[in-house]
Design a protein around this motif. Structure first.
Motif, PDB file in Angstrom:
ATOM      1  N   ILE A   1       0.965  -1.142  -0.153  1.00 48.68           N
ATOM      2  CA  ILE A   1      -0.030   0.020   0.011  1.00 48.68           C
ATOM      3  C   ILE A   1       0.903   1.286  -0.053  1.00 48.68           C
ATOM      4  CG2 ILE A   1      -1.825   1.558   1.224  1.00 48.68           C
ATOM      5  CD1 ILE A   1      -2.958  -1.108   0.482  1.00 48.68           C
ATOM      6  N   ARG A   2       0.486   2.203  -0.813  1.00 44.97           N
ATOM      7  CA  ARG A   2       1.074   3.702  -0.743  1.00 44.97           C
ATOM      8  C   ARG A   2      -0.090   4.612  -0.758  1.00 44.97           C
ATOM      9  NH1 ARG A   2       6.071   5.308  -2.786  1.00 44.97           N
ATOM     10  NH2 ARG A   2       6.041   7.488  -3.251  1.00 44.97           N
ATOM     11  N   HIS A   3      -0.012   5.388   0.226  1.00 37.22           N
ATOM     12  CA  HIS A   3      -1.309   6.353   0.534  1.00 37.22           C
ATOM     13  C   HIS A   3      -0.829   7.657   0.889  1.00 37.22           C
ATOM     14  CE1 HIS A   3      -5.270   7.416   1.857  1.00 37.22           C
ATOM     15  NE2 HIS A   3      -5.687   6.544   1.125  1.00 37.22           N
ATOM     16  N   ALA A   4      -1.457   8.684   0.557  1.00 40.58           N
ATOM     17  CA  ALA A   4      -1.299   9.835   0.880  1.00 40.58           C
ATOM     18  C   ALA A   4      -1.196  10.340   2.352  1.00 40.58           C
ATOM     19  CB  ALA A   4      -1.889  11.021   0.113  1.00 40.58           C
TER      20      ALA A   4
ATOM     21  N   LEU B   1       2.375  -4.480   3.353  1.00 39.60           N
ATOM     22  CA  LEU B   1       3.824  -3.670   3.158  1.00 39.60           C
ATOM     23  C   LEU B   1       3.480  -2.251   2.975  1.00 39.60           C
ATOM     24  CD1 LEU B   1       4.527  -6.791   2.173  1.00 39.60           C
ATOM     25  CD2 LEU B   1       6.682  -5.948   1.920  1.00 39.60           C
ATOM     26  N   ASN B   2       4.062  -1.221   3.876  1.00 43.76           N
ATOM     27  CA  ASN B   2       4.002  -0.059   3.809  1.00 43.76           C
ATOM     28  C   ASN B   2       4.751   0.445   2.661  1.00 43.76           C
ATOM     29  OD1 ASN B   2       3.634   2.860   3.790  1.00 43.76           O
ATOM     30  ND2 ASN B   2       4.168   2.969   6.225  1.00 43.76           N
ATOM     31  N   ALA B   3       4.288   1.021   1.527  1.00 44.23           N
ATOM     32  CA  ALA B   3       5.148   1.704   0.413  1.00 44.23           C
ATOM     33  C   ALA B   3       5.163   3.166   0.385  1.00 44.23           C
ATOM     34  CB  ALA B   3       4.628   1.150  -0.855  1.00 44.23           C
ATOM     35  N   GLY B   4       4.963   3.780   1.580  1.00 43.14           N
ATOM     36  CA  GLY B   4       4.816   5.133   1.940  1.00 43.14           C
ATOM     37  C   GLY B   4       3.511   5.562   2.244  1.00 43.14           C
ATOM     38  N   ASP B   5       3.499   6.094   3.591  1.00 42.68           N
ATOM     39  CA  ASP B   5       2.129   6.437   4.069  1.00 42.68           C
ATOM     40  C   ASP B   5       2.055   8.016   4.419  1.00 42.68           C
ATOM     41  OD1 ASP B   5       3.231   5.552   6.308  1.00 42.68           O
ATOM     42  OD2 ASP B   5       1.283   5.557   7.282  1.00 42.68           O
ATOM     43  N   GLY B   6       1.767   9.066   3.820  1.00 46.80           N
ATOM     44  CA  GLY B   6       1.619  10.407   4.218  1.00 46.80           C
ATOM     45  C   GLY B   6       3.256  10.890   4.531  1.00 46.80           C
ATOM     46  N   GLN B   7       3.239  11.558   5.662  1.00 49.75           N
ATOM     47  CA  GLN B   7       4.473  11.994   6.185  1.00 49.75           C
ATOM     48  C   GLN B   7       5.048  10.818   7.354  1.00 49.75           C
ATOM     49  OE1 GLN B   7       2.754  16.483   5.696  1.00 49.75           O
ATOM     50  NE2 GLN B   7       4.154  16.120   7.398  1.00 49.75           N
ATOM     51  N   HIS B   8       4.417   9.608   7.057  1.00 53.71           N
ATOM     52  CA  HIS B   8       4.602   8.847   8.282  1.00 53.71           C
ATOM     53  C   HIS B   8       6.068   8.087   8.176  1.00 53.71           C
ATOM     54  CE1 HIS B   8       3.938   4.918  10.563  1.00 53.71           C
ATOM     55  NE2 HIS B   8       4.287   5.594  11.740  1.00 53.71           N
ATOM     56  N   GLU B   9       6.031   7.196   7.388  1.00 48.37           N
ATOM     57  CA  GLU B   9       6.908   6.469   7.015  1.00 48.37           C
ATOM     58  C   GLU B   9       7.205   5.717   5.520  1.00 48.37           C
ATOM     59  OE1 GLU B   9       9.473   3.697   9.197  1.00 48.37           O
ATOM     60  OE2 GLU B   9       8.258   3.930  11.054  1.00 48.37           O
ATOM     61  N   HIS B  10       8.379   5.215   5.245  1.00 47.09           N
ATOM     62  CA  HIS B  10       8.617   4.640   3.875  1.00 47.09           C
ATOM     63  C   HIS B  10       9.588   3.424   4.359  1.00 47.09           C
ATOM     64  CE1 HIS B  10       8.700   3.641   0.032  1.00 47.09           C
ATOM     65  NE2 HIS B  10       9.230   4.794  -0.558  1.00 47.09           N
TER      66      HIS B  10
END
Length: 334
Positions: free
Chosen positions: A117-120, A137-146
């Motif tokens: 998932i990649r989300h703003a 798997l986090n592919a980037g979420d907002g200003q949180h983490e990548h």
């Protein structure tokens, strides 16, 4: 190269999902870095495909535009033998008003074996992970983490420098809006590096010292003796208001030129997660500096690192012996 011994009697990586690096122990990060090494070597062979994930389905759901991350996850899944489906959010029911939770439940009903998932929005990936039965798997979420970017950058540094302990890493750019900066800080400080962050006052997070870094506003001072220089782009899409006087002024104060690089250690390496704004945060003769710039190496390490994460997190589905994640665990994160 410094070796690492995993704690005896503990699972090397017990998490079901990878939502962030904030919840990972140093030995868990080392484990993922070591797992990626085999895939680096495979990817350099003429025959790059294995059948480790044969029969599994991976869904890449990207709610934000991406080139490197989406392509590398797709290549990673296919090289492992999985069936990979890229969900086109622009043509999905999301555009018709479907909620994120409903989308998550729909994906879950399709019995995917892993979802990327990649989300703003910060926290959106965790929300999905709580609603599905497979690894996320986090592919980037907002200003949180990548997290996979932080891991691939750590892998790049490890292969170039051999160790993290005692290294001085300078991260310069839009620290305030950068999830890449956050994940790199979490990984590198956990692994023993000394991290400096440099940004204009308006782009430096408040209380950044809590992340065990040293903040600078003077780029020349931040570069002094650095072993690794990591540049970040200005994330204009996440800005509301005026954060810098002008791109020209920003380049003058915070752009990496050959003259500025000379202030770092003689063998300092240059990194950038991309996409680059050449002539603003980094000059072309630095970005293309042979033997010093590892920007394309980062891209190569990205495929290997994402292969490692997909393979490790799907071991339960493949019933790999010894795989027994904590029942309540939904994945490492802040």
């Amino acid at each position: 190269m410094t070796s690492f011994t995993y704690p005896e009697g503990s699972l090397a990586f017990p998490h079901r999902s990878l939502l962030g690096l904030a919840g990972l122990a140093p030995h868990e990060i080392h484990f993922l870095l070591d797992e990626a090494e085999q895939w680096v070597e495979l990817n350099r062979q003429p025959q790059k495909k294995v059948e480790a994930l044969r029969g599994l389905t991976i869904i890449n759901a990207f709610y934000e535009n991406s080139t490197r991350t989406l392509l590398s996850f797709e290549i990673a899944g296919k090289r492992l033998g999985a069936d990979v489906v890229n969900m086109s959010v622009g043509q999905s029911s999301v555009k018709k008003g479907e909620t994120l939770i409903d989308t998550a439940m729909t994906l879950n009903a399709m019995r995917a074996d892993a979802i990327v998932i990649r989300h703003a929005s910060s926290g959106a990936v965790r929300l999905i992970a709580e609603k599905v039965d497979c690894p996320v798997l986090n592919a980037g979420d907002g200003q949180h983490e990548h997290p996979t970017q932080g891991l691939l950058d750590a892998l790049t540094i490890k292969r170039a420098k051999g160790t993290f302990v005692g290294l001085t890493v300078t991260i310069c750019g839009d620290i305030l809006h950068s999830r890449v900066a956050r994940s790199n800080i979490l990984a590198l400080t956990a692994l023993g590096a000394n991290v400096r962050v440099c940004a204009p006052p308006a782009l430096m997070p408040a209380d950044i010292e809590r992340m065990r870094v040293t903040p600078f506003h003077d780029f020349d001072a931040a570069l002094k003796g650095a072993d690794v220089v990591m540049m970040l782009r200005l994330q204009n899409e996440r800005m509301t208001g005026q954060f810098i006087p002008s791109p020209r002024e920003y380049r003058h104060l915070y752009g990496l030129s050959l003259d500025r690089l000379a202030k770092a250690a003689p063998d300092a390496i240059v990194m950038h997660p991309g996409p680059m704004n050449r002539g603003i945060e980094i000059d072309s003769n630095v970005a293309d500096l042979e033997g010093r710039s590892l920007i394309t190496t980062q891209v190569e390490m990205g495929v290997a690192m994402r292969m490692a994460c997909l393979e490790v997190l799907t071991r339960r589905a493949r019933q790999v012996p010894g795989w027994a994640p904590a029942v309540a665990d939904k994945g490492a994160s802040a």
